[in-house]
Design a protein around this motif. Structure first.
Motif, mmCIF file in Angstrom:
data_model
loop_
_atom_site.group_PDB
_atom_site.id
_atom_site.type_symbol
_atom_site.label_atom_id
_atom_site.label_comp_id
_atom_site.label_asym_id
_atom_site.label_seq_id
_atom_site.Cartn_x
_atom_site.Cartn_y
_atom_site.Cartn_z
ATOM 1 N N LEU A 171 -1.563 -17.114 10.958
ATOM 2 C CA LEU A 171 -2.910 -16.809 10.266
ATOM 3 C C LEU A 171 -3.295 -16.923 8.430
ATOM 4 O O LEU A 171 -4.267 -18.582 7.703
ATOM 5 N N HIS A 183 9.351 -8.258 0.719
ATOM 6 C CA HIS A 183 8.852 -7.009 0.733
ATOM 7 C C HIS A 183 8.648 -6.024 2.613
ATOM 8 O O HIS A 183 8.612 -6.538 3.404
ATOM 9 N N ALA A 242 -2.936 -9.951 6.159
ATOM 10 C CA ALA A 242 -2.519 -10.643 7.404
ATOM 11 C C ALA A 242 -1.690 -10.272 8.154
ATOM 12 O O ALA A 242 -0.590 -11.329 7.591
HETATM 13 P P1 NAD Z 1 2.189 -13.348 12.286
HETATM 14 O O1 NAD Z 1 2.969 -12.683 13.599
HETATM 15 O O2 NAD Z 1 2.154 -14.830 12.490
HETATM 16 O O3 NAD Z 1 2.453 -12.695 11.108
HETATM 17 C C1 NAD Z 1 2.794 -11.681 10.449
HETATM 18 C C2 NAD Z 1 3.266 -11.158 9.301
HETATM 19 O O4 NAD Z 1 3.644 -10.003 8.866
HETATM 20 C C3 NAD Z 1 4.723 -12.306 8.729
HETATM 21 O O5 NAD Z 1 4.162 -12.680 7.914
HETATM 22 C C4 NAD Z 1 6.022 -11.673 8.518
HETATM 23 O O6 NAD Z 1 7.008 -11.890 8.031
HETATM 24 C C5 NAD Z 1 5.257 -10.280 8.522
HETATM 25 N N1 NAD Z 1 5.325 -8.915 8.662
HETATM 26 C C6 NAD Z 1 6.024 -7.888 9.638
HETATM 27 N N2 NAD Z 1 6.658 -6.832 9.529
HETATM 28 C C7 NAD Z 1 6.533 -7.101 8.334
HETATM 29 C C8 NAD Z 1 7.330 -5.406 7.268
HETATM 30 N N3 NAD Z 1 7.599 -4.511 8.022
HETATM 31 N N4 NAD Z 1 7.067 -5.803 5.789
HETATM 32 C C9 NAD Z 1 6.464 -7.119 5.627
HETATM 33 N N5 NAD Z 1 5.750 -7.900 5.864
HETATM 34 C C10 NAD Z 1 6.537 -7.668 8.189
HETATM 35 O O7 NAD Z 1 0.705 -12.736 12.459
HETATM 36 P P2 NAD Z 1 -0.199 -13.574 12.696
HETATM 37 O O8 NAD Z 1 -0.746 -14.323 13.608
HETATM 38 O O9 NAD Z 1 -0.407 -14.445 10.835
HETATM 39 O O10 NAD Z 1 -1.726 -12.815 12.443
HETATM 40 C C11 NAD Z 1 -1.670 -11.612 11.375
HETATM 41 C C12 NAD Z 1 -3.117 -10.276 11.413
HETATM 42 O O11 NAD Z 1 -4.162 -11.334 12.151
HETATM 43 C C13 NAD Z 1 -3.077 -9.641 12.291
HETATM 44 O O12 NAD Z 1 -3.776 -8.233 12.273
HETATM 45 C C14 NAD Z 1 -3.696 -10.309 13.587
HETATM 46 O O13 NAD Z 1 -4.600 -9.920 14.628
HETATM 47 C C15 NAD Z 1 -4.877 -11.353 12.444
HETATM 48 N N6 NAD Z 1 -5.411 -12.682 12.987
HETATM 49 C C16 NAD Z 1 -5.002 -13.739 13.509
HETATM 50 C C17 NAD Z 1 -5.176 -15.032 13.337
HETATM 51 C C18 NAD Z 1 -4.401 -15.586 14.092
HETATM 52 O O14 NAD Z 1 -5.253 -17.164 13.642
HETATM 53 N N7 NAD Z 1 -3.104 -15.821 13.903
HETATM 54 C C19 NAD Z 1 -6.949 -15.316 13.836
HETATM 55 C C20 NAD Z 1 -7.499 -13.667 13.956
HETATM 56 C C21 NAD Z 1 -6.836 -12.346 13.535
#
Ligand code: NAD
Length: 494
Positions: free
Chosen positions: A16, A83, A116
């Motif tokens: 995201l 972090h 995010a």
């Molecule tokens: P992703 O899995 O690509 O990214 C997750 C992030 O969290 C990464 O940067 C990862 O390193 C970090 N992370 C995970 N565990 C961690 C920890 N213990 N400590 C620190 N960092 C940690 O997910 P995403 O697709 O970017 O989605 C993020 C949020 O946005 C979710 O809630 C998802 O539902 C929402 N969302 C995403 C989209 C999209 O287009 N990707 C659209 C709508 C909503």
């Protein structure tokens, strides 16, 4: 106008952040909403350097064709902190960095925390922001949270209590990115700026309302997530109920955050709460089977990666909401959403009632034509095209009074659509301005979960006959029967 703020993005290496947040921040930078006085801290578990992070940020904005200098200057405002959100010590480092950047860029203590990340981390992040004294006392502290907000009413309520312990409601911005879309925002303008519609916008003139959110794509690589969510929680609880609220709300006294929220909440409260028997009568579900679309073959949902072979998760929902208030009593609000449908499209059809008597019925040349005239339909196209159309009845040129439907059609040009601000850009700017109009208030979220939980709980007691629709179709037969039993049909049948 320039805004001074520090963004802390939790999940800064995620999909995201890279696909939406960094390009949107760059657009705001190009437009002068962010210039000198801003900084971004990206946090995630990976051990990246600032340099590497900036390089990634520059890659994410390549499509926006920045000059070398612009890309460099913009990305220099980005800082990376490795972090782990469960590690208290890391928050102390975050505090030090945030304070340092605040001074360096003169950010006046204004902070936006963007979560995010997967929702299970929201609670712990927020409580650490407070316990480690990261929140400032001079400027504002605003929290932006991604969906899903909980997985049912109880979990959402628990999460909300954790968050509200730290942030007051007016500083919480729950993202529903549909609310940032141009044509969703246009619903209010179409309704409240055109007397021809607002004066007819009730159960005396409207027969039914239809909302379709269809996707041609399947579950792609999101099988793991989808197996826990399904179409009901993924789409209906948030986006679709928000659209129902915008279509059905009373005219707000002013177009302000508070008035609009109040009116939306009233609609959600007035949506009929179904008992299990009513759920089964008014909501149907589906799961896609293998099928062919545009000469391409697609596998069934249960053969997708990370999906159980015997999965009972729905990839399609259709249903009928009833709103028990003076304006809408007796008017069904039909909704449907699904994956692997014939065409990608989000559109709303407002189907008006017939004229009381068709005085032209004896004039029809076409002997097979039905006695009733085609209905007037206002269609609002949300995506991929943006615009609206209105079908009316006109006279066919020639002798007599044969009627024929005509369509007034307005679509934004592809050029305008492409250059219009991205939903995330608008929402980030709203958050900078402290304007919560296009975000979901807790009362909206709570009501939506209450409505959706009843459906989910009933469905969980019964075993559906899945799969029940072929990929490339507009869903299972039961979704058509749902309208037919009220004498209605889907206005959009691609
Ligand atoms: P992703 O899995 O690509 O990214 C997750 C992030 O969290 C990464 O940067 C990862 O390193 C970090 N992370 C995970 N565990 C961690 C920890 N213990 N400590 C620190 N960092 C940690 O997910 P995403 O697709 O970017 O989605 C993020 C949020 O946005 C979710 O809630 C998802 O539902 C929402 N969302 C995403 C989209 C999209 O287009 N990707 C659209 C709508 C909503």
């Amino acid at each position: 106008m320039e805004q001074a703020a520090l963004f802390t993005i939790f999940g800064g290496t995620g999909d995201l952040a890279k696909r939406k947040l960094y390009p949107s921040l760059f657009r705001l930078y190009k437009k002068g909403n962010l210039t000198k006085h801003f900084a971004v801290i990206g946090t995630a578990r990976r051990p990246w350097s600032d340099d590497h992070y900036r390089e990634i940020v520059r890659e994410t904005i390549q499509d926006l064709a920045p000059t070398e200098e612009e890309a460099q200057e913009f990305s220099n405002h980005f800082y990376y902190l490795s972090h782990n959100v469960n590690d208290t010590e890391h928050y102390d480092q975050l505090k030090d960095l945030a304070d340092e950047l605040d001074e360096k860029y003169d950010l006046q203590g204004n902070r936006i925390y963007y979560l995010a990340m997967a929702p299970q981390f929201f609670g712990t992040i927020v409580s650490h922001l407070k316990s480690q004294e990261i929140l400032t006392t001079t400027g504002y502290n605003r929290l932006v949270i991604e969906k899903p907000f909980g997985f049912d009413y109880d979990s959402a309520n628990e999460l909300n209590n954790e968050i509200r312990d730290v942030f007051p409601e007016q500083d919480i911005f729950r993202i529903d990115h549909y609310l940032g879309k141009e044509m969703i925002q246009n619903i209010s303008v179409i309704r409240f700026a055109n007397n021809i519609f607002e004066s007819l916008w009730n159960n005396r003139y409207i027969e039914n309302v239809q909302i379709t959110f269809s996707e041609a794509l399947g579950v792609e690589d999101r099988g793991g997530y989808y197996e826990h969510s399904g179409a009901l929680k993924d789409m209906v609880q948030n986006h679709i109920l928000q659209v129902v609220a915008l279509l059905a709300m009373e005219v707000p006294t002013s177009f302000s955050n508070k008035s609009i929220r109040e009116e939306k909440v009233k609609v959600l409260q007035a949506i009929r709460r179904y008992n299990p028997e009513e759920v089964l009568q008014n909501f149907v579900r589906g799961q896609y089977d293998a099928g062919t679309l545009d000469g391409k073959d697609f596998v069934a949902y249960h053969d997708e990666p990370n999906v159980a072979e015997d999965s009972l998760m729905e990839t399609f929902v259709a249903g009928k909401f009833m709103i028990d208030n003076f304006r809408w009593s007796g008017v069904p609000f039909y909704i449907r959403t699904g994956k692997r449908m014939t065409e990608k499209g989000t559109r709303i059809n407002i189907v008006f009632k017939q004229v009381p008597v068709n005085v032209f019925s004896s004039e029809q040349e076409d002997v097979s034509s039905e006695e009733e005239l085609p209905q007037n339909i206002l269609t609002i196209y949300i995506q991929p095209t943006e615009g609206f159309s209105l079908t009316l009845n006109g006279k066919r040129i020639g002798q007599g009074f044969t009627t024929e439907p005509v369509k007034l059609d307005f679509r934004q040009s592809a050029e305008v659509t492409e250059n219009s601000p991205e939903a995330y850009e608008k929402l980030l700017l709203d958050a900078l301005n402290g304007d919560g109009t296009n975000f979901s208030h807790w009362d909206e979220v709570a009501n939506s979960w209450e409505i959706v939980d009843r459906i989910r709980n009933t469905w969980d007691q019964t075993t559906p006959g899945f799969p029940n629709y072929a990929s490339g179709t507009m869903g299972p037969q039961c979704a058509f029967d749902l309208l037919a039993k009220n004498g209605h049909e889907w206005a959009w049948q691609p």
